[in-house]
Design a protein around this motif. Structure first.
Motif, PDB file in Angstrom:
ATOM      1  N   ASN A  40       1.064  -1.303   0.061  1.00 26.15           N
ATOM      2  CA  ASN A  40      -0.107  -0.140   0.116  1.00 26.15           C
ATOM      3  C   ASN A  40       0.783   1.441  -0.084  1.00 26.15           C
ATOM      4  N   TYR A  41       0.354   2.267  -0.449  1.00 22.36           N
ATOM      5  CA  TYR A  41       0.876   3.599  -0.323  1.00 22.36           C
ATOM      6  C   TYR A  41       1.554   3.896   1.035  1.00 22.36           C
ATOM      7  N   THR A  42       0.570   3.528   1.957  1.00 24.96           N
ATOM      8  CA  THR A  42       1.174   3.846   3.502  1.00 24.96           C
ATOM      9  C   THR A  42       2.630   2.982   3.563  1.00 24.96           C
ATOM     10  N   ASP A  43       2.919   1.826   3.030  1.00 24.17           N
ATOM     11  CA  ASP A  43       4.223   1.215   3.273  1.00 24.17           C
ATOM     12  C   ASP A  43       5.062   2.139   2.489  1.00 24.17           C
ATOM     13  N   ASP A  45       5.067   5.521   2.066  1.00 26.80           N
ATOM     14  CA  ASP A  45       5.279   6.501   3.092  1.00 26.80           C
ATOM     15  C   ASP A  45       6.140   6.173   4.324  1.00 26.80           C
ATOM     16  N   HIS A  46       5.922   4.960   4.736  1.00 28.88           N
ATOM     17  CA  HIS A  46       6.743   4.316   5.940  1.00 28.88           C
ATOM     18  C   HIS A  46       8.222   4.102   5.534  1.00 28.88           C
ATOM     19  N   SER A  53       5.272   8.662   9.487  1.00 28.22           N
ATOM     20  CA  SER A  53       4.883   7.168  10.216  1.00 28.22           C
ATOM     21  C   SER A  53       3.800   7.825  11.403  1.00 28.22           C
ATOM     22  N   ARG A  54       2.827   7.205  11.610  1.00 28.99           N
ATOM     23  CA  ARG A  54       1.853   7.436  12.588  1.00 28.99           C
ATOM     24  C   ARG A  54       2.153   7.289  13.954  1.00 28.99           C
ATOM     25  N   HIS A  93       2.660  -2.372  11.447  1.00 27.90           N
ATOM     26  CA  HIS A  93       3.708  -2.620  10.545  1.00 27.90           C
ATOM     27  C   HIS A  93       4.340  -3.924  10.852  1.00 27.90           C
ATOM     28  N   GLY A 241      -5.005  10.414   0.143  1.00 24.25           N
ATOM     29  CA  GLY A 241      -3.625  10.320  -0.015  1.00 24.25           C
ATOM     30  C   GLY A 241      -2.994  11.146  -0.953  1.00 24.25           C
ATOM     31  N   TYR A 266      -8.289   8.176   6.655  1.00 23.87           N
ATOM     32  CA  TYR A 266      -7.103   7.350   6.958  1.00 23.87           C
ATOM     33  C   TYR A 266      -7.318   5.934   7.379  1.00 23.87           C
ATOM     34  N   GLY A 268      -5.574   3.319   8.417  1.00 21.96           N
ATOM     35  CA  GLY A 268      -5.017   3.057   9.925  1.00 21.96           C
ATOM     36  C   GLY A 268      -6.148   3.281  10.872  1.00 21.96           C
TER      37      GLY A 268
END
Length: 327
Positions: A40-43, A45-46, A53-54, A93, A241, A266, A268
């Motif tokens: 995913n895009y969150t990965d 960004d991570h 990171s949140r 994560h 996003g 979001y 998450g």
């Protein structure tokens, strides 16, 4: 077991395949032998930035917030599900691995008839598509909907869900003719190339000058501001996003001019709230098993090629879901 780690934020090359001990689940956790990990895009960004990171980022770190696997061990008081049950697991994560320990409260059994790659496409991107349309977008029958990046993992699901939720007109945007053809094949009424400078004008023309009632935007940047050009009075935008790599800037005057609404989403946040996850996933399962929703898994990589999976996502050349397969 094999696991993907990175020791500093940066380009995809920072991702390394390593060997480590199989973890043991703590109280309230179950250990899954992973069959598929979602990308995913969150990965991305991570991996790119610790500020994205949140939660506080410590190294080494492993991307991955969704997996499908079978239960092979349970911590104290963790679950009544039998060993060998195939489930979806959600985590903050660590999903790019052959085994992961996940909170038992986050697991959802996968119904028979769904393979691992199909199932892993539904937790983050499926829930995103459903909630940005129904929960935050408040889609109503007959409304005109604009879905940006409609050939991606979220977009391909959102086009189909918008039709199932009785949208009156679905306009899809994408960056290539092939991607537009995919969106049209999934139920979009019109396809527009958003790389063309007059794409917003084309949206207005497609709606006979009325504009769209709801826009789903995951691109951000300059394009986000251009959304207001084709938004109908009292229209809504859901932003979820920034695939362009640029943050969206909201001008309050554009909101007040036509009584527009902008809402953020979001995944998450939703993933940690079972009342938002379980009913929506059950509905998505029903759609898929009934043949009404077709999951687009177009790219599958072995775990050791996680960097290539990230490169593909960052080039925005992918369509549908990107999946990592361990083993």
């Amino acid at each position: 077991m094999k696991i993907v780690r990175f020791y500093e934020c940066g380009e995809p090359d920072v991702l390394r395949l390593e060997e480590t001990a199989i973890p043991h689940p703590k109280a309230g956790q179950v250990l899954l032998q992973v069959e598929a990990s979602g990308v995913n895009y969150t990965d991305v960004d991570h991996r790119r930035s610790s500020s994205a990171s949140r939660e506080p980022l410590t190294f080494p770190s492993t991307p991955g917030v969704e997996v499908v696997g079978v239960i092979v061990e349970a911590g104290e008081g963790a679950t009544a599900l039998p060993m060998g049950t195939r489930v979806i697991g959600l985590l903050s994560h660590g999903g790019y691995a052959e085994y992961v320990a996940v909170p038992a409260a986050s697991i959802i059994p996968v119904p028979p008839g769904l393979d691992a790659a199909q199932a892993v496409a539904l937790p983050i991107q499926g829930l995103t598509a459903y909630h940005i349309l129904a929960t935050l977008g408040h889609i109503q029958p007959g409304e005109r909907i604009l879905i940006q990046a409609a050939a991606g993992g979220v977009g391909t699901l959102a086009v189909q869900l918008a039709r199932l939720l009785e949208a009156g007109q679905i306009i899809a945007t994408a960056s290539t003719p092939a991607k537009l053809d995919l969106a049209l094949s999934l139920g979009a009424d019109a396809g527009i190339n958003y790389t063309q400078p007059d794409w917003a004008t084309q949206v207005l023309q497609a709606t006979d000058g009325k504009g769209v009632d709801l826009i789903l935007d995951m691109i951000g940047g300059v394009q986000f501001s251009e959304n207001f050009t084709c938004l109908a009075p009292l229209g809504r935008i859901v932003t979820f996003g920034k695939a362009s790599g640029q943050r969206a800037v909201i001008d309050p005057e554009k909101l007040t001019a036509r009584c527009s609404t902008v809402t953020g989403f979001y995944a998450g946040y939703v993933a940690t709230r079972p009342h938002l996850v379980v009913p929506a996933l059950k509905k998505l399962f029903q759609y898929v098993l009934a043949g009404q929703l077709h999951v687009q898994v177009h790219h599958q990589f072995p775990l050791e090629e996680a960097a290539d999976a990230h490169r593909l996502m960052e080039t925005r050349q992918s369509t549908g879901k990107i999946v990592l397969l361990p083993g």
